[in-house]
Design a protein around this motif. Structure first.
Motif, PDB file in Angstrom:
ATOM      1  N   LEU A  32       0.839  -1.211   0.000  1.00 35.18           N
ATOM      2  CA  LEU A  32       0.000   0.000   0.000  1.00 35.18           C
ATOM      3  C   LEU A  32       0.867   1.253   0.000  1.00 35.18           C
ATOM      4  N   LEU A  33       1.908   1.261   0.812  1.00 30.18           N
ATOM      5  CA  LEU A  33       2.783   2.423   0.881  1.00 30.18           C
ATOM      6  C   LEU A  33       3.451   2.695  -0.468  1.00 30.18           C
ATOM      7  N   PHE A  34       3.943   1.653  -1.128  1.00 32.01           N
ATOM      8  CA  PHE A  34       4.567   1.838  -2.444  1.00 32.01           C
ATOM      9  C   PHE A  34       3.556   2.277  -3.493  1.00 32.01           C
ATOM     10  N   ARG A  35       2.333   1.759  -3.420  1.00 32.03           N
ATOM     11  CA  ARG A  35       1.309   2.187  -4.378  1.00 32.03           C
ATOM     12  C   ARG A  35       0.943   3.650  -4.163  1.00 32.03           C
ATOM     13  N   ILE A  36       0.905   4.091  -2.922  1.00 30.06           N
ATOM     14  CA  ILE A  36       0.622   5.503  -2.636  1.00 30.06           C
ATOM     15  C   ILE A  36       1.748   6.374  -3.178  1.00 30.06           C
ATOM     16  N   ILE A  37       2.990   5.974  -2.952  1.00 32.02           N
ATOM     17  CA  ILE A  37       4.127   6.763  -3.444  1.00 32.02           C
ATOM     18  C   ILE A  37       4.108   6.812  -4.965  1.00 32.02           C
ATOM     19  N   ARG A  42       2.553   9.717 -10.093  1.00 39.05           N
ATOM     20  CA  ARG A  42       1.770   9.524 -11.305  1.00 39.05           C
ATOM     21  C   ARG A  42       0.761  10.641 -11.532  1.00 39.05           C
ATOM     22  N   ASP A  43       0.333  11.295 -10.469  1.00 41.24           N
ATOM     23  CA  ASP A  43      -0.740  12.290 -10.549  1.00 41.24           C
ATOM     24  C   ASP A  43      -0.247  13.555 -11.241  1.00 41.24           C
ATOM     25  N   ASP A  44      -0.840  13.879 -12.385  1.00 43.00           N
ATOM     26  CA  ASP A  44      -0.475  15.088 -13.119  1.00 43.00           C
ATOM     27  C   ASP A  44      -1.177  16.327 -12.578  1.00 43.00           C
ATOM     28  N   ASP A  45      -2.216  16.145 -11.773  1.00 44.68           N
ATOM     29  CA  ASP A  45      -2.953  17.286 -11.225  1.00 44.68           C
ATOM     30  C   ASP A  45      -2.205  17.970 -10.085  1.00 44.68           C
ATOM     31  N   LEU A  46      -1.307  17.237  -9.430  1.00 46.30           N
ATOM     32  CA  LEU A  46      -0.562  17.822  -8.310  1.00 46.30           C
ATOM     33  C   LEU A  46       0.646  18.593  -8.821  1.00 46.30           C
ATOM     34  N   LYS A  51       3.298  17.393  -4.492  1.00 45.86           N
ATOM     35  CA  LYS A  51       3.856  16.030  -4.502  1.00 45.86           C
ATOM     36  C   LYS A  51       4.900  15.877  -3.403  1.00 45.86           C
ATOM     37  N   ALA A  52       5.753  16.875  -3.256  1.00 42.97           N
ATOM     38  CA  ALA A  52       6.781  16.818  -2.212  1.00 42.97           C
ATOM     39  C   ALA A  52       6.140  16.803  -0.829  1.00 42.97           C
ATOM     40  N   GLY A  53       5.102  17.597  -0.634  1.00 46.57           N
ATOM     41  CA  GLY A  53       4.420  17.633   0.658  1.00 46.57           C
ATOM     42  C   GLY A  53       3.778  16.297   1.010  1.00 46.57           C
ATOM     43  N   ARG A  73      -7.672  11.027  -1.338  1.00 44.33           N
ATOM     44  CA  ARG A  73      -7.401  10.873  -2.767  1.00 44.33           C
ATOM     45  C   ARG A  73      -7.566   9.444  -3.268  1.00 44.33           C
ATOM     46  N   GLY A  74      -8.155   8.572  -2.459  1.00 40.54           N
ATOM     47  CA  GLY A  74      -8.272   7.161  -2.805  1.00 40.54           C
ATOM     48  C   GLY A  74      -9.110   6.884  -4.043  1.00 40.54           C
ATOM     49  N   LYS A  75     -10.221   7.625  -4.195  1.00 40.86           N
ATOM     50  CA  LYS A  75     -11.094   7.398  -5.344  1.00 40.86           C
ATOM     51  C   LYS A  75     -10.362   7.734  -6.644  1.00 40.86           C
ATOM     52  N   ASN A  76      -9.698   8.864  -6.660  1.00 41.52           N
ATOM     53  CA  ASN A  76      -8.942   9.247  -7.856  1.00 41.52           C
ATOM     54  C   ASN A  76      -7.719   8.361  -8.059  1.00 41.52           C
ATOM     55  N   MET A  77      -7.205   7.806  -6.969  1.00 40.49           N
ATOM     56  CA  MET A  77      -6.072   6.889  -7.062  1.00 40.49           C
ATOM     57  C   MET A  77      -6.463   5.667  -7.906  1.00 40.49           C
ATOM     58  N   GLY A  78      -7.635   5.123  -7.654  1.00 42.34           N
ATOM     59  CA  GLY A  78      -8.129   3.992  -8.434  1.00 42.34           C
ATOM     60  C   GLY A  78      -8.377   4.363  -9.886  1.00 42.34           C
TER      61      GLY A  78
END
Length: 156
Positions: A32-37, A42-46, A51-53, A73-78
Motif C-alpha cells: 500500500l505504501l509503495f502504491r501511494i508513493i 503519477r498524478d499530473d494534477d498535483l 507532490k513533495a508535501g 485521494r483514494g477514489k482518484n487513485m483507483g
C-alpha cells in the motif's frame, strides 16, 4: 530432549497464526505504501510542491499519512491506476497490430503453394518454377522476384 524439540511445544498453533497474520499485514502495508508513493508521482494534477508535501507526509508519518491520503485521494487513485492500465493495454494492442502487419511476408510453404498454382495454370514454365523454388528454399527472396511474371499473380 533437545532445544529444537521444545520449540514446537513452546510455540502453539495460535501464536503461529498470529505471527503469519502480522507478517502478511506488514507485506500488505508496504505494498500500500509503495502504491501511494507511485500514485503521488503519477498524478499530473498535483504540483511539484504538493507532490513533495504528500511524499514527506507519507514518509515521516507513514500510518497517518497513508490513511489521510487514501481517504482524501483514494477514489482518484483507483481512477488513475485504471487509466494507466488502459493506456498500457492500448499501447500493447497497438504494438501487436504493428508487429502483425510487419509479418505479412508469406512463409516459404505459402510461396511454394502459390508457385505450384502458377505453374499449374501455365503462367510460368517448369524452368522458371525450378529457379523460383530454389530461391524460396534458400531464402534469397520471394517467388515473385525469381524472374517469373508477377503481374499475373497480383490478382491472387
Amino acid at each position: 530432549m533437545s532445544e529444537q524439540m521444545y520449540f514446537a511445544y513452546d510455540y502453539p498453533l495460535l501464536s503461529a497464526f498470529w505471527t503469519l497474520l502480522w507478517f502478511f499485514l506488514g507485506i500488505m502495508w508496504f505494498i500500500l505504501l509503495f502504491r501511494i508513493i507511485l500514485d503521488i508521482f503519477r498524478d499530473d494534477d498535483l504540483s511539484g510542491w504538493a507532490k513533495a508535501g504528500w511524499l514527506v507526509f507519507v514518509l515521516v508519518l507513514p500510518f497517518l499519512g497513508a490513511f489521510i491520503y487514501v481517504v482524501a485521494r483514494g477514489k482518484n487513485m483507483g481512477r488513475r491506476e485504471a487509466a494507466q492500465a488502459r493506456a498500457q493495454q492500448e499501447a500493447f494492442n497497438a504494438y501487436v497490430r504493428e508487429a502483425a502487419a510487419g509479418e505479412s511476408r508469406p512463409s516459404s510453404v505459402d510461396e511454394l503453394t502459390r508457385l505450384s498454382e502458377i505453374r499449374a495454370r501455365g503462367d510460368i514454365t517448369d524452368e522458371e518454377f525450378r529457379r523460383a523454388k530454389e530461391l524460396v528454399l534458400t531464402g534469397h527472396g520471394p517467388a515473385g522476384r525469381s524472374g517469373a511474371d508477377t503481374s499475373s499473380t497480383s490478382g491472387h
